[in-house]
Design a protein around this motif. Sequence first.
Motif, short mmCIF file in Angstrom:
data_model
loop_
_atom_site.label_atom_id
_atom_site.label_comp_id
_atom_site.label_asym_id
_atom_site.label_seq_id
_atom_site.Cartn_x
_atom_site.Cartn_y
_atom_site.Cartn_z
N PHE A 6 0.83 -1.21 0.00
CA PHE A 6 0.00 0.00 0.00
C PHE A 6 0.87 1.27 0.00
O PHE A 6 0.53 2.26 -0.65
CB PHE A 6 -0.94 0.01 1.21
N LYS A 7 1.99 1.22 0.71
CA LYS A 7 2.85 2.40 0.78
C LYS A 7 3.44 2.75 -0.57
O LYS A 7 3.35 3.90 -1.03
CB LYS A 7 3.97 2.17 1.80
N LEU A 10 0.50 2.80 -3.65
CA LEU A 10 -0.63 3.73 -3.58
C LEU A 10 -0.31 5.04 -2.87
O LEU A 10 -0.34 6.11 -3.47
CB LEU A 10 -1.81 3.03 -2.88
N PHE A 11 0.02 4.96 -1.59
CA PHE A 11 0.12 6.17 -0.79
C PHE A 11 1.31 7.05 -1.17
O PHE A 11 1.16 8.26 -1.33
CB PHE A 11 0.17 5.82 0.70
N ARG A 12 2.50 6.46 -1.28
CA ARG A 12 3.67 7.28 -1.60
C ARG A 12 3.54 7.97 -2.96
O ARG A 12 3.74 9.20 -3.05
CB ARG A 12 4.94 6.43 -1.53
N GLY A 14 0.78 8.70 -4.56
CA GLY A 14 -0.31 9.65 -4.46
C GLY A 14 0.07 10.90 -3.71
O GLY A 14 -0.26 12.03 -4.12
N VAL A 15 0.77 10.72 -2.59
CA VAL A 15 1.20 11.88 -1.78
C VAL A 15 2.18 12.75 -2.57
O VAL A 15 2.08 13.98 -2.57
CB VAL A 15 1.82 11.40 -0.46
N GLY A 45 -4.63 14.63 6.74
CA GLY A 45 -3.54 14.18 5.90
C GLY A 45 -2.26 13.88 6.65
O GLY A 45 -1.39 13.16 6.14
N PHE A 48 -1.22 10.10 6.96
CA PHE A 48 -0.67 9.28 5.88
C PHE A 48 0.48 9.93 5.11
O PHE A 48 1.25 9.24 4.45
CB PHE A 48 -1.77 8.84 4.89
N THR A 49 0.63 11.26 5.20
CA THR A 49 1.73 11.88 4.46
C THR A 49 3.09 11.50 5.05
O THR A 49 4.03 11.19 4.31
CB THR A 49 1.59 13.41 4.43
N ALA A 52 4.04 7.84 4.44
CA ALA A 52 4.26 7.65 3.01
C ALA A 52 5.63 8.16 2.58
O ALA A 52 6.27 7.59 1.69
CB ALA A 52 3.17 8.36 2.20
#
Length: 263
Positions: A6-7, A10-12, A14-15, A45, A48-49, A52
């Motif tokens: 996921f990191k 997706l998250f990294r 996206g951030v 935010g 997750f920022t 990430a």
Amino acid sequence: MWYRFFKYALFRPGVKLLMHPDLVDEQNIPARGGAVLASNHLDAGDTFTLPAMMKRRLIWPAKKELFEGKGPRMRIVAWFLRAVGMVPLDRSGGRASVDAMGPVEAELAAGNIIGIFPEGTRTPDGNLYRGHTGVARLALENGVPVIPVGMVNTRLRKGLFGLPTMKDARIIIGEPLDYTPWRGQADSVRVLRWVTDDVMAHIQDLSGQDYVNVYATRVKYGNLKGKDLTRFTRVRANDGLETPPTDAELAAQAAAGPGENDE
């Protein structure tokens, strides 16, 4: 496995694409070993920022109700939290909250980093508020450093096509704080408050916020909602607080016995 998936999938990305925050002084995060990462809390935010962007895995304790959700949507949330290794936290207070720290302490003992927002909630107005002493208890009882973090301009706003973004966001990592000289006083209210306020002062140095010496929940929902907070402001979170004696100093005092003028 799921955390890394996921990191990095997706998250990294996206951030970086939507919010592009600047992570400052990541080298202050130890390469290994348990630690408590304590941050101010401006917006959703923040949760997750930072994980990430940073290299090491970061575990945010989540309220236990999220792990017990009923219905399809909440079951997905519960599965996600377990999949990425989050740990449940009982926020009901009292003995239940103390006993529920076991999973968090197990992660620290395993050499992982636990993230915590000492204010307990997002700031209602941009100020930094009084910290809860859980951060101090975790540090003292587990003998781990506290890493202060300052979130700057991390409030979410609508960007292109209504997608969330940030403007000039920075996440500043401070140098680790070592409170092990007071580890034997983890049950001292005075020491817990001093450690907490010292952590908040270092967060304030990084974030540049004004400090208000009341809990944010009183301002958001309680008897201080909409009130003038001037009388509660401090230049720095730990102003006027005297550093308590260390374990070694207390031991030396006890060994020396009463002074000549003591009765």
